[in-house]
Design a protein around this motif. Structure first.
Motif, PDB file in Angstrom:
ATOM      1  N   PHE A  59     103.403  36.002  -4.021  1.00 22.53           N
ATOM      2  CA  PHE A  59     104.797  35.400  -3.552  1.00 22.53           C
ATOM      3  C   PHE A  59     104.663  33.810  -3.364  1.00 22.53           C
ATOM      4  N   GLU A  60     105.552  33.046  -3.633  1.00 21.15           N
ATOM      5  CA  GLU A  60     105.703  31.668  -3.395  1.00 21.15           C
ATOM      6  C   GLU A  60     106.170  31.343  -2.058  1.00 21.15           C
ATOM      7  N   GLY A  61     105.516  30.716  -1.245  1.00 17.01           N
ATOM      8  CA  GLY A  61     105.741  30.361   0.222  1.00 17.01           C
ATOM      9  C   GLY A  61     105.351  29.009   0.800  1.00 17.01           C
ATOM     10  N   PRO A  62     105.592  28.689   1.779  1.00 14.54           N
ATOM     11  CA  PRO A  62     105.168  27.310   2.200  1.00 14.54           C
ATOM     12  C   PRO A  62     103.473  27.391   2.567  1.00 14.54           C
ATOM     13  N   LEU A  63     103.057  26.487   2.636  1.00 13.74           N
ATOM     14  CA  LEU A  63     101.370  26.460   2.854  1.00 13.74           C
ATOM     15  C   LEU A  63     101.116  26.317   4.109  1.00 13.74           C
ATOM     16  N   ASP A  64     101.158  27.767   4.843  1.00  9.59           N
ATOM     17  CA  ASP A  64     101.229  27.872   6.129  1.00  9.59           C
ATOM     18  C   ASP A  64      99.992  28.431   6.592  1.00  9.59           C
ATOM     19  N   MET A  65      99.906  29.888   6.353  1.00 10.56           N
ATOM     20  CA  MET A  65      98.719  30.667   6.614  1.00 10.56           C
ATOM     21  C   MET A  65      98.443  30.869   8.297  1.00 10.56           C
ATOM     22  N   ARG A  66      99.430  30.555   9.095  1.00  8.41           N
ATOM     23  CA  ARG A  66      99.056  30.598  10.793  1.00  8.41           C
ATOM     24  C   ARG A  66      99.187  31.990  11.028  1.00  8.41           C
ATOM     25  N   MET A  67      98.085  32.655  11.591  1.00  6.35           N
ATOM     26  CA  MET A  67      98.527  33.850  12.164  1.00  6.35           C
ATOM     27  C   MET A  67      99.145  33.649  13.605  1.00  6.35           C
ATOM     28  N   ASN A  68      98.902  32.629  14.394  1.00  8.01           N
ATOM     29  CA  ASN A  68      99.773  32.294  15.402  1.00  8.01           C
ATOM     30  C   ASN A  68     100.568  31.084  15.071  1.00  8.01           C
ATOM     31  N   ILE A  69     101.845  31.353  14.942  1.00 11.50           N
ATOM     32  CA  ILE A  69     102.602  30.316  14.543  1.00 11.50           C
ATOM     33  C   ILE A  69     102.910  29.164  15.405  1.00 11.50           C
ATOM     34  N   GLN A  70     102.472  29.311  16.508  1.00 12.73           N
ATOM     35  CA  GLN A  70     102.742  28.240  17.707  1.00 12.73           C
ATOM     36  C   GLN A  70     101.291  27.355  17.368  1.00 12.73           C
ATOM     37  N   GLN A  71     100.313  27.437  16.678  1.00 17.59           N
ATOM     38  CA  GLN A  71      99.175  26.348  16.450  1.00 17.59           C
ATOM     39  C   GLN A  71      99.796  25.465  15.503  1.00 17.59           C
ATOM     40  N   SER A  72      99.073  24.226  15.538  1.00 16.54           N
ATOM     41  CA  SER A  72      99.567  23.133  14.830  1.00 16.54           C
ATOM     42  C   SER A  72      98.958  22.948  13.387  1.00 16.54           C
ATOM     43  N   LEU A  73      97.630  23.434  13.204  1.00 18.53           N
ATOM     44  CA  LEU A  73      96.982  23.540  11.966  1.00 18.53           C
ATOM     45  C   LEU A  73      97.499  24.545  10.992  1.00 18.53           C
ATOM     46  N   THR A  74      98.036  23.905   9.795  1.00 25.41           N
ATOM     47  CA  THR A  74      98.575  24.861   8.650  1.00 25.41           C
ATOM     48  C   THR A  74      97.673  24.470   7.455  1.00 25.41           C
ATOM     49  N   ALA A  75      97.910  25.412   6.558  1.00 26.25           N
ATOM     50  CA  ALA A  75      97.241  25.130   5.257  1.00 26.25           C
ATOM     51  C   ALA A  75      97.458  23.933   4.515  1.00 26.25           C
ATOM     52  N   LYS A  76      98.618  23.586   4.769  1.00 30.82           N
ATOM     53  CA  LYS A  76      99.160  22.003   4.316  1.00 30.82           C
ATOM     54  C   LYS A  76      98.074  20.948   4.854  1.00 30.82           C
ATOM     55  N   GLU A  77      98.127  21.064   6.044  1.00 29.16           N
ATOM     56  CA  GLU A  77      97.542  19.999   6.969  1.00 29.16           C
ATOM     57  C   GLU A  77      95.843  19.953   6.588  1.00 29.16           C
ATOM     58  N   VAL A  78      95.352  21.092   6.104  1.00 26.44           N
ATOM     59  CA  VAL A  78      94.065  21.225   5.748  1.00 26.44           C
ATOM     60  C   VAL A  78      94.011  20.465   4.338  1.00 26.44           C
ATOM     61  N   LEU A  79      94.837  20.827   3.514  1.00 29.97           N
ATOM     62  CA  LEU A  79      94.837  20.314   2.016  1.00 29.97           C
ATOM     63  C   LEU A  79      95.032  18.883   1.978  1.00 29.97           C
ATOM     64  N   TYR A  80      95.656  18.213   3.180  1.00 29.89           N
ATOM     65  CA  TYR A  80      96.226  16.716   2.943  1.00 29.89           C
ATOM     66  C   TYR A  80      95.205  15.894   3.881  1.00 29.89           C
ATOM     67  N   THR A  81      94.729  16.421   4.918  1.00 33.48           N
ATOM     68  CA  THR A  81      93.830  15.763   5.829  1.00 33.48           C
ATOM     69  C   THR A  81      92.365  15.864   5.663  1.00 33.48           C
ATOM     70  N   TYR A  82      91.936  17.121   4.925  1.00 29.16           N
ATOM     71  CA  TYR A  82      90.554  17.138   5.018  1.00 29.16           C
ATOM     72  C   TYR A  82      89.983  16.131   4.051  1.00 29.16           C
ATOM     73  N   SER A  83      88.870  15.544   4.118  1.00 33.30           N
ATOM     74  CA  SER A  83      88.041  14.946   3.113  1.00 33.30           C
ATOM     75  C   SER A  83      87.813  15.997   1.908  1.00 33.30           C
ATOM     76  N   GLU A  84      87.457  15.207   0.718  1.00 30.19           N
ATOM     77  CA  GLU A  84      86.840  16.077  -0.348  1.00 30.19           C
ATOM     78  C   GLU A  84      85.563  16.962  -0.059  1.00 30.19           C
ATOM     79  N   GLU A  85      84.917  16.474   0.721  1.00 31.29           N
ATOM     80  CA  GLU A  85      83.776  17.121   1.195  1.00 31.29           C
ATOM     81  C   GLU A  85      83.776  18.208   2.102  1.00 31.29           C
TER      82      GLU A  85
END
Length: 300
Positions: free
Chosen positions: A115-141
């Motif tokens: 199913f299409e959904g937001p790039l979230d993937m947090r088990m605890n929705i109170q935490q700040s880190l999401t899949a979108k943040e990983v994809l945008y802020t992590y370096s290529e390495e």
């Protein structure tokens, strides 16, 4: 609750776990409460069950029973919260790892490849880190490393490069946006496996799952009384390898020190040398059980 989550290896896991009807037990992954309800059926009025779950959706499945306490926390804080309740030792600990059926089936959580959904993937929705943040802020390495370590993907460097290249040109908001990067590159017959591995890698990173599992295993050993039972159900090789290694040696890496006779002090006695898996009837009834492996150990 079956509609929330169909618990895997329900009866074999609880039968192996509960050996003392008036004991103290822990369900580290409450979810729909299926395992917890059956554990409570096995306990008498003196028994106690503590359950953990960091997903606020699971709190809707609360069990009204004076013997039961639901703790809304990640199981990596097991020891601290049990101490709060003045619990120093327990008779058994169960953990059904991975993502619940509910989490997969709700598109808004972003766990599902279907199913299409937001790039979230947090088990605890109170935490700040999401899949979108990983994809945008992590370096290529960094992306390459998580795809290699947590997804066991082939050519992780190429995958990371394509994501970095695309994130500069186009906003990645949904799981569909992420899949579009690869839809024309990955042959259709390989796509299901590829996306399962890709999403797994992101989910593990977002939730710090493997480090949390390590912390749980170490704390479980400390909390269990001699003769206490550990039951762990895992769904992919990364989890299962950690559990298997720890139950055999008490370590996650390397080999234990041996005595002059070549023996080491084993922390647990394994109930079975091989993982226990669901039978065909259970897999037919619940296809998500197909990858489950259960390991049971008794503290020495």
């Amino acid at each position: 609750m079956r509609e929330y989550h169909n618990p895997v290896l329900l009866h074999p896991s609880v039968e192996a776990l509960v050996k003392n009807k008036e004991g103290i037990y822990v369900d580290c992954t409450f979810g729909g409460g299926g395992h917890s309800r059956l554990i409570l059926e096995k306990l008498n009025s003196e028994g106690k069950l503590f359950a953990f779950d960091q997903d606020s959706d699971a709190y809707n499945n609360q069990i009204e029973d004076p013997r039961f306490t639901l703790i809304p926390q990640n199981f990596r804080y097991l020891k601290n919260f049990l101490r709060f309740y003045k619990i120093e030792n327990v008779d058994g600990i169960l953990a059904d790892l991975g993502v619940s059926s509910h989490q997969f089936d709700v598109p808004e959580r972003g766990f599902s490849t279907r199913f299409e959904g937001p790039l979230d993937m947090r088990m605890n929705i109170q935490q700040s880190l999401t899949a979108k943040e990983v994809l945008y802020t992590y370096s290529e390495e960094q992306l390459k490393e998580i795809f290699y370590l947590y997804g066991e993907l082939q050519r992780p460097g190429k995958i990371a490069h394509l994501i970095v290249e695309n994130r500069e040109e186009k906003e990645l908001e949904t799981t569909g946006d992420l899949k579009q990067i690869f839809d024309k590159i990955i042959p259709q017959y390989k796509q299901n496996k590829f996306y399962a591995q890709l999403f797994q890698a992101l989910r593990i990173e977002v939730n710090d799952e493997l480090n949390a599992l390590k912390e749980l295993l170490v704390q479980s050993y400390d909390l269990l009384m001699p003769g206490g039972v550990l039951v762990f159900i895992s769904y992919h090789s990364l989890e299962d390898r950690l559990v298997k290694k720890f139950l055999k040696t008490g370590l996650f890496e390397g080999e234990p020190e041996r005595d002059i006779y070549g023996n080491w002090n084993k922390p647990f006695d394994l109930v079975s040398s091989k993982a226990i898996i669901p039978d065909e009837d259970e897999i037919n009834d619940n296809p998500r059980a197909r990858s489950a492996k259960m390991r049971i150990a008794i503290k020495r």
